[in-house]
Design an enzyme around this catalytic site. Structure first.
Site, PDB file in Angstrom:
ATOM      1  N   ASP A 167      19.851 -34.826  47.443  1.00 42.03           N
ATOM      2  CA  ASP A 167      19.441 -34.406  46.106  1.00 42.03           C
ATOM      3  C   ASP A 167      17.937 -34.132  46.169  1.00 42.03           C
ATOM      4  O   ASP A 167      17.125 -35.051  46.117  1.00 42.03           O
ATOM      5  CB  ASP A 167      19.770 -35.492  45.072  1.00 42.03           C
ATOM      6  CG  ASP A 167      19.282 -35.123  43.668  1.00 42.03           C
ATOM      7  OD1 ASP A 167      18.505 -34.151  43.530  1.00 42.03           O
ATOM      8  OD2 ASP A 167      19.669 -35.824  42.704  1.00 42.03           O
TER       9      ASP A 167
ATOM     10  N   LYS B 135      14.223 -28.128  39.525  1.00 38.63           N
ATOM     11  CA  LYS B 135      12.816 -28.241  39.098  1.00 38.63           C
ATOM     12  C   LYS B 135      11.862 -27.163  39.660  1.00 38.63           C
ATOM     13  O   LYS B 135      11.649 -26.149  39.008  1.00 38.63           O
ATOM     14  CB  LYS B 135      12.301 -29.654  39.399  1.00 38.63           C
ATOM     15  CG  LYS B 135      13.040 -30.716  38.564  1.00 38.63           C
ATOM     16  CD  LYS B 135      12.358 -32.066  38.572  1.00 38.63           C
ATOM     17  CE  LYS B 135      12.926 -32.999  37.513  1.00 38.63           C
ATOM     18  NZ  LYS B 135      13.948 -33.926  37.957  1.00 38.63           N
TER      19      LYS B 135
ATOM     20  N   PHE C 293      18.594 -41.508  40.839  1.00 38.08           N
ATOM     21  CA  PHE C 293      18.753 -40.713  39.619  1.00 38.08           C
ATOM     22  C   PHE C 293      19.287 -39.345  39.997  1.00 38.08           C
ATOM     23  O   PHE C 293      18.705 -38.651  40.817  1.00 38.08           O
ATOM     24  CB  PHE C 293      17.423 -40.548  38.865  1.00 38.08           C
ATOM     25  CG  PHE C 293      17.594 -39.768  37.591  1.00 38.08           C
ATOM     26  CD1 PHE C 293      18.070 -40.391  36.438  1.00 38.08           C
ATOM     27  CD2 PHE C 293      17.344 -38.405  37.540  1.00 38.08           C
ATOM     28  CE1 PHE C 293      18.273 -39.659  35.266  1.00 38.08           C
ATOM     29  CE2 PHE C 293      17.544 -37.670  36.381  1.00 38.08           C
ATOM     30  CZ  PHE C 293      18.003 -38.307  35.240  1.00 38.08           C
TER      31      PHE C 293
HETATM   32  C1  LIG Z   1      15.295 -34.394  37.414  1.00 39.41           C
HETATM   33  C2  LIG Z   1      16.323 -34.790  38.415  1.00 39.41           C
HETATM   34  C3  LIG Z   1      17.675 -34.471  38.233  1.00 39.41           C
HETATM   35  C4  LIG Z   1      18.196 -33.829  36.970  1.00 39.41           C
HETATM   36  O1  LIG Z   1      17.672 -32.576  36.750  1.00 39.41           O
HETATM   37  P1  LIG Z   1      17.858 -31.868  35.292  1.00 39.41           P
HETATM   38  O2  LIG Z   1      17.298 -30.505  35.514  1.00 39.41           O
HETATM   39  O3  LIG Z   1      17.055 -32.702  34.344  1.00 39.41           O
HETATM   40  O4  LIG Z   1      19.298 -31.864  34.986  1.00 39.41           O
HETATM   41  C5  LIG Z   1      18.559 -34.776  39.241  1.00 39.41           C
HETATM   42  N1  LIG Z   1      18.148 -35.380  40.366  1.00 39.41           N
HETATM   43  C6  LIG Z   1      16.860 -35.705  40.580  1.00 39.41           C
HETATM   44  C7  LIG Z   1      16.460 -36.355  41.861  1.00 39.41           C
HETATM   45  C8  LIG Z   1      15.906 -35.445  39.604  1.00 39.41           C
HETATM   46  O5  LIG Z   1      14.637 -35.798  39.779  1.00 39.41           O
END
Ligand SMILES: *Cc1c(COP(=O)(O)O)cnc(C)c1O
Length: 393
Positions: free
Chosen positions: A226, A255, A141
């Site tokens: 990521d 986050k 994701f």
């Molecule tokens: C939450 C998340 C995203 C997206 O972040 P947003 O702030 O919602 O755009 C991308 N990569 C990972 C691994 C995530 O957990």
């Protein structure tokens, strides 16, 4: 003005807000630390941290001071001017990672957009215009923008919004042979999460991560971590890649670094730190002074002692969960855990737990736990007792 009741809020939400979320039956009014209180006055233990965002819990005093002092001084100035909190945050990230430079965005998806654009420019400049493909993992994701849903290796995201971007290739996680076969002179980067969060809290094998890093280095393919969910202390290291003794070329984060304010970004290493040049990329709010003033405070708090406590509390939580004989497995690292239970849907357990005063999440077939990193062992005990009641109910 009269306060709205929960049902007022739910009715207005239904009427006025686009229905993109399946919300839980809880309207939160305020919180402190690992606890919050609903608009109808019920107290909850929080094992979600606003999806890994409120890393110091609700309304940590030092963080509130840092952001309120900044907001009373300078709330925004755009990226056409310099500001101190932004350079402080960047220098702390560079110092802590041994990488070179930072780009700031406002969210995780945008953090990955910056990584993707940089990888494409790097590939085309170094290996020619066809070198623009990015390998990501099945079940990954990476966000909700057009580029990042395309990067996301899950079919359910690849509907409705055609055409998607060209140039993403999906490889099963932990399958180094397939990955090796997919590398070509058209591939500019491999992007992966060290623990697949939304995909079900699935850990990558350390050997796989190390083999990917080596394969990338040997082929001058960029290795992108990521770390939007796994970063900023969540797994007990500042970034989860540190568990594997590898050095990514780009690390995206979001986050946890905002502690509740919208901020993200990417850290670039030697190969990538000068790829983006004036005019190539940008965003109005990125690295906003208030968000970065909070980030400076959060990074200061996250010293080695803090991170060790996260690792200890993670082990403690994992062991407590494994005491329940209906718990089949606990995946994840640090305070990012996925719980697999017998005979029950994860979503039923989470709803049951909520009605008993514990907030938790799901990820695919797992119960996903992302408590604030500052949670105490007593609060963990309290939350686990509720979760086990919900599992056994
Ligand atoms: C939450 C998340 C995203 C997206 O972040 P947003 O702030 O919602 O755009 C991308 N990569 C990972 C691994 C995530 O957990």
């Amino acid at each position: 003005m009269k306060n709205l009741t929960k049902s007022d809020i739910q009715e207005m939400d239904k009427e006025y807000i686009v229905g993109t979320y399946n919300r839980f039956d809880l309207a939160i009014d305020h919180g402190k630390g690992a606890r919050c209180v609903s608009v109808d006055g019920k107290e909850y233990i929080d094992f979600t941290s606003g999806i890994g965002v409120n890393c110091l819990g609700y309304c940590d005093e030092g963080w509130v001071d840092a952001v309120t002092n900044q907001i009373g001084k300078l709330q925004h100035c755009s990226n056409l001017f310099y500001s101190e909190p932004q350079v402080r945050t960047a220098s702390m990230l560079v110092e802590r990672t041994g990488m070179n430079k930072v780009f700031f965005s406002n969210s995780g998806a945008e953090a990955n957009e910056a990584a993707i654009k940089t990888a494409r420019k790097y590939g085309t400049q170094n290996k020619g215009e066809n070198c623009n493909k990015i390998i990501t993992l099945v079940n990954s994701f990476h966000g909700r923008t057009m580029a990042t849903i395309t990067a996301t290796g899950q079919d359910k995201y690849h509907r409705y919004f055609t055409p998607f971007l060209d140039g993403f290739i999906y490889c099963p996680a932990n399958d180094i042979e397939t990955l090796e076969s997919l590398i070509s002179d058209q591939v500019c980067a491999v992007m992966l999460e060290m623990v697949q969060g939304e995909g079900g809290v699935l850990n990558l094998d350390g050997e796989f991560v190390q083999a990917v890093a080596k394969l990338c280095a040997d082929n001058d393919v960029l290795f992108i971590a990521d770390e939007v969910q796994t970063g900023i202390g969540r797994t007990g290291k500042l970034f989860a890649y540190e568990h594997f003794d590898v050095k990514p070329d780009i690390v995206s984060f979001a986050k946890g670094i905002g502690g509740g304010l919208p901020i993200g970004g990417a850290i670039f290493g030697e190969k990538t730190c000068n790829v983006l040049q004036p005019g190539d990329h940008g965003t109005t709010y990125g690295g906003n002074p208030v968000a970065t003033a909070g980030a400076v405070y959060i990074l200061e708090r996250m010293d080695e002692e803090f991170l060790e406590a996260v690792r200890n509390k993670g082990d403690y939580l994992r062991n407590a969960l494994l005491q329940c004989n209906k718990v089949k497995s606990v995946s994840g690292m640090g305070l990012m855990l996925g719980v697999e239970v017998e005979d029950k849907e994860a979503s039923d357990v989470v709803n049951e737990a909520l009605s008993r005063g514990l907030m938790a999440l799901t990820a695919k077939d797992k119960i996903r736990l992302l408590p604030p990193l500052t949670i105490t062992k007593e609060e963990i005990d309290e939350g686990v007792a509720i979760l086990i009641e919900a599992i056994e109910a």
